[in-house]
Scaffold this motif. Structure first.
Motif, PDB file in Angstrom:
ATOM      1  N   SER A  76      18.453  -4.929 -43.607  1.00  0.00           N
ATOM      2  CA  SER A  76      18.320  -3.232 -42.937  1.00  0.00           C
ATOM      3  C   SER A  76      16.965  -2.874 -41.686  1.00  0.00           C
ATOM      4  O   SER A  76      17.513  -2.312 -40.793  1.00  0.00           O
ATOM      5  N   ASP A  80      18.455  -1.714 -38.307  1.00  0.00           N
ATOM      6  CA  ASP A  80      17.633  -0.715 -37.812  1.00  0.00           C
ATOM      7  C   ASP A  80      17.398  -0.589 -36.540  1.00  0.00           C
ATOM      8  O   ASP A  80      17.969  -0.032 -36.011  1.00  0.00           O
ATOM      9  N   GLN A  81      16.539  -1.708 -36.742  1.00  0.00           N
ATOM     10  CA  GLN A  81      16.801  -2.065 -34.847  1.00  0.00           C
ATOM     11  C   GLN A  81      17.788  -2.159 -33.957  1.00  0.00           C
ATOM     12  O   GLN A  81      17.737  -1.718 -32.887  1.00  0.00           O
ATOM     13  N   GLN A  84      18.769   1.820 -33.237  1.00  0.00           N
ATOM     14  CA  GLN A  84      17.945   2.248 -32.297  1.00  0.00           C
ATOM     15  C   GLN A  84      17.758   1.631 -30.876  1.00  0.00           C
ATOM     16  O   GLN A  84      17.767   2.251 -30.031  1.00  0.00           O
ATOM     17  N   SER A 106      16.148   6.506 -36.905  1.00  0.00           N
ATOM     18  CA  SER A 106      15.423   5.577 -37.217  1.00  0.00           C
ATOM     19  C   SER A 106      16.104   5.831 -38.851  1.00  0.00           C
ATOM     20  O   SER A 106      16.213   6.305 -39.485  1.00  0.00           O
ATOM     21  N   LEU A 107      17.127   4.123 -39.551  1.00  0.00           N
ATOM     22  CA  LEU A 107      17.603   4.377 -40.863  1.00  0.00           C
ATOM     23  C   LEU A 107      16.271   4.801 -42.581  1.00  0.00           C
ATOM     24  O   LEU A 107      16.969   4.577 -43.551  1.00  0.00           O
ATOM     25  N   ASP A 108      15.600   4.051 -41.946  1.00  0.00           N
ATOM     26  CA  ASP A 108      13.862   3.975 -43.061  1.00  0.00           C
ATOM     27  C   ASP A 108      14.933   3.274 -44.072  1.00  0.00           C
ATOM     28  O   ASP A 108      14.647   3.916 -44.587  1.00  0.00           O
TER      29      ASP A 108
END
Ligand SMILES: [Zn+2]
Ligand SMILES: [Zn+2]
Length: 155
Positions: A76, A80-81, A84, A106-108
């Motif tokens: 993840s 996530d990166q 973004q 961000s999916l955090d």
């Protein structure tokens, strides 16, 4: 996202070199021996038989719940990166729009804690494929099925 990316996830082995697996049919756990990549004794098969119930499944369908969770968690951060980055690219061409880094896009995900492999279960060795020992819970060790050919054997 057009690019495929691979995220290496390393799973722990127990001190005998066994990897924990979960049968997709009976959902019980056992372990198989994790051969080194260049091990000539390793059987290359497209499917494995569950040592506990004898039902076969494809070679990549044996993840335990913990391993899947861990794998998704590890992946993840990279996903996530990538999200973004592609959002930042998409916003680049638009005048007057600016994407703040670490914005709410961000999916955090949470970074998972490392998995630990305890030295449980007992080793059973199928006479037909002695190079492919498995570990099963002690209560199931009397009779087991060969991982490779599915033959039942008494341990
Ligand atoms: Zn099974
Ligand atoms: Zn066999």
């Amino acid at each position: 996202m057009d690019d495929e990316f691979q995220i290496p996830v390393s799973l722990p082995l127990d001190s005998d070199g066994f990897l924990r697996r979960e049968c997709p049919s009976c959902e019980r756990e056992f372990k198989w021996f994790s051969h080194a990549e260049d091990d000539e004794n390793a059987e290359l098969v497209a499917q494995y038989f569950c040592p506990l119930c004898g039902v076969a499944a494809g070679s990549d369908s044996w993840w335990t719940h913990a391993q899947l969770e861990y794998g998704f968690g590890s992946a993840s951060g990279a996903i996530d990166q990538a999200v973004q980055d592609s959002l930042a690219d998409a916003f680049k061409g638009i005048k007057g729009m600016k994407l703040e880094p670490n914005s709410s896009f961000s999916l955090d995900f949470e970074t998972p804690a490392a998995l630990v492999e305890p030295d449980d279960m007992v080793i059973v060795e199928p006479p037909c494929h002695p190079n492919e020992p498995v570990k099963v819970p002690e209560a199931s060790a009397e009779r087991a099925f060969c991982l490779i050919c599915g033959a039942q054997f008494a341990a």
